[in-house]
Design a protein around this motif. Structure first.
Motif, mmCIF file in Angstrom:
data_model
loop_
_atom_site.group_PDB
_atom_site.id
_atom_site.type_symbol
_atom_site.label_atom_id
_atom_site.label_comp_id
_atom_site.label_asym_id
_atom_site.label_seq_id
_atom_site.Cartn_x
_atom_site.Cartn_y
_atom_site.Cartn_z
ATOM 1 N N THR A 109 0.830 -1.202 0.000
ATOM 2 C CA THR A 109 0.000 0.000 0.000
ATOM 3 C C THR A 109 0.864 1.251 0.000
ATOM 4 O O THR A 109 0.589 2.220 -0.713
ATOM 5 N N HIS A 110 1.926 1.227 0.794
ATOM 6 C CA HIS A 110 2.820 2.390 0.865
ATOM 7 C C HIS A 110 3.473 2.677 -0.487
ATOM 8 O O HIS A 110 3.598 3.837 -0.881
ATOM 9 N N TYR A 111 3.871 1.646 -1.170
ATOM 10 C CA TYR A 111 4.586 1.805 -2.440
ATOM 11 C C TYR A 111 3.707 1.528 -3.656
ATOM 12 O O TYR A 111 4.208 1.206 -4.729
ATOM 13 N N LYS A 112 2.403 1.685 -3.519
ATOM 14 C CA LYS A 112 1.504 1.326 -4.615
ATOM 15 C C LYS A 112 1.743 2.151 -5.877
ATOM 16 O O LYS A 112 1.462 1.687 -6.990
ATOM 17 N N ASP A 113 2.283 3.363 -5.738
ATOM 18 C CA ASP A 113 2.557 4.189 -6.921
ATOM 19 C C ASP A 113 3.718 3.638 -7.732
ATOM 20 O O ASP A 113 3.944 4.053 -8.879
ATOM 21 N N LEU A 114 4.457 2.686 -7.157
ATOM 22 C CA LEU A 114 5.589 2.056 -7.857
ATOM 23 C C LEU A 114 5.253 0.638 -8.320
ATOM 24 O O LEU A 114 6.136 -0.080 -8.786
ATOM 25 N N ALA A 115 3.988 0.255 -8.226
ATOM 26 C CA ALA A 115 3.590 -1.127 -8.494
ATOM 27 C C ALA A 115 3.933 -1.579 -9.917
ATOM 28 O O ALA A 115 4.140 -2.776 -10.158
ATOM 29 N N SER A 116 3.982 -0.651 -10.854
ATOM 30 C CA SER A 116 4.267 -1.013 -12.247
ATOM 31 C C SER A 116 5.765 -1.101 -12.542
ATOM 32 O O SER A 116 6.162 -1.519 -13.644
#
Length: 214
Positions: A109-116
């Motif tokens: 959740t914390h790093y969801k902007d880096l999921a891709s």
């Protein structure tokens, strides 16, 4: 006798004049009263804020807050105290701190902007590896922007020598620390890692001197 009658008539006339004049006097004074009341209300009204108050405080005020996390490599290298000292020495206020081994769900959740990103699975595995992270909330004027400057560029090889990453790190995969990059992210990250009841409300002895503009 005539003098008494004349005096009595004069008194009645004076009272009648006063009765007729009083409403007019009150009416003419009303705009002044309204104007004075509006001026007092305007003076007493709170100043407009830069943004809404959230768990991250008020943007661009002394109550602004940022989320800062020392990653597992910083913890294992035992430089937690040195990093905290930088923020305290600058004058910022520590309002929350805890040592925690994040769950996989929390890390994702914390790093969801880096999921891709291709490094995302390894990043999540690293953050949840078992060595605790040190989650913190710092408060003070411009803490979000200044916190990022103190932390340094994401790639330590591009970070200023005086920054945390510029002094302690050489690899982007082990860059020691994280700090919120904006007010929205600070609001999200503080709420993700802390309950509002965990955030201390207090004023250090020198707070007024540190945050004063004059």
């Amino acid at each position: 006798m005539f003098a008494k009658l004349a005096a009595s008539a004069a008194l009645r006339n004076a009272r009648a004049f006063a009765s007729r004049a009083a409403p007019a006097a009150r009416a003419s004074a009303m705009p002044l009263a309204i104007g004075a009341g509006a001026a007092v209300a305007a003076f007493a009204a709170p100043l407009a804020l830069e943004g809404p108050r959230t768990i991250a405080g008020e943007y661009k005020t002394a109550s602004e807050r940022s989320f800062v996390m020392i990653k597992p490599d910083g913890t294992s290298r035992q430089i937690v105290g040195k990093i905290i000292d930088r923020f305290e020495s600058r004058g910022y206020k520590l309002v929350a701190i805890k040592s925690v081994v994040p769950s996989e769900e929390l890390a994702k959740t914390h790093y969801k902007d880096l999921a891709s990103k291709p490094f995302y699975p390894a990043l999540v595995k690293y953050i949840t590896s078992g060595t605790p992270v040190i989650a913190m909330v710092w408060e003070g004027k411009d803490i979000i922007r200044q916190g990022r400057r103190m932390v340094g560029a994401t790639n330590p090889l591009e970070a200023d020598p005086g920054s945390v990453r510029g002094q302690y790190a050489v690899s982007v995969g082990r860059n020691i620390i994280h700090a919120s990059d904006g007010f929205d992210s600070a609001t999200h990250e503080i709420g993700l890692w802390f309950n509002e009841s965990e955030l201390a409300e207090y004023e250090p002895a020198a707070w007024g001197q540190i945050m004063a503009d004059n």
